[in-house]
Design a protein around this motif. Structure first.
Motif, PDB file in Angstrom:
ATOM      1  N   GLU A  87       0.832  -1.209   0.000  1.00 11.11           N
ATOM      2  CA  GLU A  87       0.000   0.000   0.000  1.00 11.11           C
ATOM      3  C   GLU A  87       0.863   1.253   0.000  1.00 11.11           C
ATOM      4  O   GLU A  87       0.605   2.214  -0.734  1.00 11.11           O
ATOM      5  N   LEU A  88       1.918   1.246   0.819  1.00 14.45           N
ATOM      6  CA  LEU A  88       2.782   2.414   0.896  1.00 14.45           C
ATOM      7  C   LEU A  88       3.635   2.554  -0.367  1.00 14.45           C
ATOM      8  O   LEU A  88       3.744   3.652  -0.938  1.00 14.45           O
ATOM      9  N   SER A  90       3.057   1.513  -3.383  1.00 18.12           N
ATOM     10  CA  SER A  90       2.266   1.868  -4.555  1.00 18.12           C
ATOM     11  C   SER A  90       1.778   3.311  -4.513  1.00 18.12           C
ATOM     12  O   SER A  90       1.271   3.833  -5.508  1.00 18.12           O
ATOM     13  N   SER A  91       1.934   3.973  -3.362  1.00 16.55           N
ATOM     14  CA  SER A  91       1.544   5.384  -3.269  1.00 16.55           C
ATOM     15  C   SER A  91       2.644   6.316  -3.765  1.00 16.55           C
ATOM     16  O   SER A  91       2.405   7.507  -3.974  1.00 16.55           O
ATOM     17  N   GLU A  93       5.298   8.143  -6.299  1.00 15.13           N
ATOM     18  CA  GLU A  93       5.365   8.506  -7.707  1.00 15.13           C
ATOM     19  C   GLU A  93       6.460   7.665  -8.355  1.00 15.13           C
ATOM     20  O   GLU A  93       7.573   7.582  -7.852  1.00 15.13           O
ATOM     21  N   LYS A 106      -1.158   0.617 -10.769  1.00 13.13           N
ATOM     22  CA  LYS A 106      -0.796   1.076  -9.419  1.00 13.13           C
ATOM     23  C   LYS A 106      -2.027   1.350  -8.568  1.00 13.13           C
ATOM     24  O   LYS A 106      -2.059   1.011  -7.386  1.00 13.13           O
ATOM     25  N   SER A 107      -3.042   1.954  -9.157  1.00 15.56           N
ATOM     26  CA  SER A 107      -4.233   2.265  -8.379  1.00 15.56           C
ATOM     27  C   SER A 107      -4.946   0.993  -7.939  1.00 15.56           C
ATOM     28  O   SER A 107      -5.449   0.907  -6.813  1.00 15.56           O
ATOM     29  N   PHE A 110      -2.888  -0.590  -5.154  1.00 18.02           N
ATOM     30  CA  PHE A 110      -3.119   0.151  -3.906  1.00 18.02           C
ATOM     31  C   PHE A 110      -4.459  -0.242  -3.297  1.00 18.02           C
ATOM     32  O   PHE A 110      -4.554  -0.534  -2.097  1.00 18.02           O
ATOM     33  N   ASP A 111      -5.527  -0.247  -4.114  1.00 15.47           N
ATOM     34  CA  ASP A 111      -6.859  -0.567  -3.606  1.00 15.47           C
ATOM     35  C   ASP A 111      -6.923  -1.993  -3.058  1.00 15.47           C
ATOM     36  O   ASP A 111      -7.488  -2.236  -1.989  1.00 15.47           O
ATOM     37  N   ALA A 114      -4.922  -2.204   0.218  1.00 15.62           N
ATOM     38  CA  ALA A 114      -5.660  -1.580   1.319  1.00 15.62           C
ATOM     39  C   ALA A 114      -6.793  -2.485   1.791  1.00 15.62           C
ATOM     40  O   ALA A 114      -7.024  -2.650   2.998  1.00 15.62           O
TER      41      ALA A 114
END
Length: 228
Positions: A87-88, A90-91, A93, A106-107, A110-111, A114
């Motif tokens: 999660e971290l 993939s946040s 840049e 990436k989104s 992340f989802d 999470a």
């Protein structure tokens, strides 16, 4: 600024992960080395996420600081939920280089991370003990033991003999390897979620948070953090 890769890997030990860095041109070689040879006597390493970022040395130090309390001294190993690390990472840049599939943007990573981290947190809130999944037609009674945050269906129990297309490839593979023709479970089976355990038991996809019950008949959903 120097550009390089930050990565997260799971290990054979549940809850123990590796977070590291490497140059972009050495990424594939480093992954091959770790996946085949292990790291500091820990085996079963498997790449889970990697991203190419600028100033990767500084970002790795930041990760070390954030997760310092979970770090195994003198190593790049952390007693940490892999989803929290993903999660971290993939946040940041940068350019995602693993997974490479276009469906794993990436989104989405992340989802998913999470969501998985939240479920893992919820699982830790289930009190230790035995929980039950019962069905009248055809008759089915399966027990799931929760101990040290692990969800286990013990060997010797009987699960559904047949399965539907909705079960998912991962659970289908587990059943084919570990369930006899009469539905007998051959070995203790551990699961990453109540729904995965429920699918293994019933042979079809299900909401395990609703299907697994306490001894007095309440669904284990009552233990989730978002339960009203």
């Amino acid at each position: 600024m120097s550009t390089g890769v930050l990565y997260a890997m799971s290990t054979v030990v549940s809850g123990l992960i590796k977070i590291g860095k490497t140059t972009t041109d050495r990424f594939d070689g480093r992954m091959y080395e770790l996946e085949h040879n292990g790291y500091r006597n820990v085996t079963g390493l498997r790449r889970r996420f990697a991203i190419e970022v600028e100033d990767y040395d500084e970002k790795e130090r930041m990760l070390d600081d954030i997760f310092s309390k979970a770090r195994v001294p003198g190593s790049e190993l952390f007693a940490l939920d892999i989803n929290l690390a993903i999660e971290l990472l993939s946040s940041f840049e940068g350019r995602q280089i693993y997974p490479k599939s276009s469906t794993e943007s990436k989104s989405k990573v992340f989802d998913d991370a999470a969501k998985n981290h939240q479920e893992n947190t919820d699982i830790q809130c289930i009190p230790e003990g035995t929980y039950y999944l019962d069905r009248k037609r055809p008759p089915l009674h399966v027990e799931m033991v929760v101990e040290d945050g692990a969800l286990t269906i013990r060997a010797g129990q009987h699960v559904a003999e047949h399965e539907s297309d909705s079960i998912g490839d991962r659970v289908r593979e587990l059943r084919h390897r570990n369930v006899g023709a009469d539905g007998t479970v051959r070995a203790d089976m551990r699961f990453s979620s109540p729904s995965q355990a429920g699918a293994f038991a019933t042979g079809h996809s299900c909401n395990g948070w609703a299907q697994w019950k306490t001894q007095d008949g309440r669904s284990i959903d009552i233990f989730r953090s978002n339960h009203a």
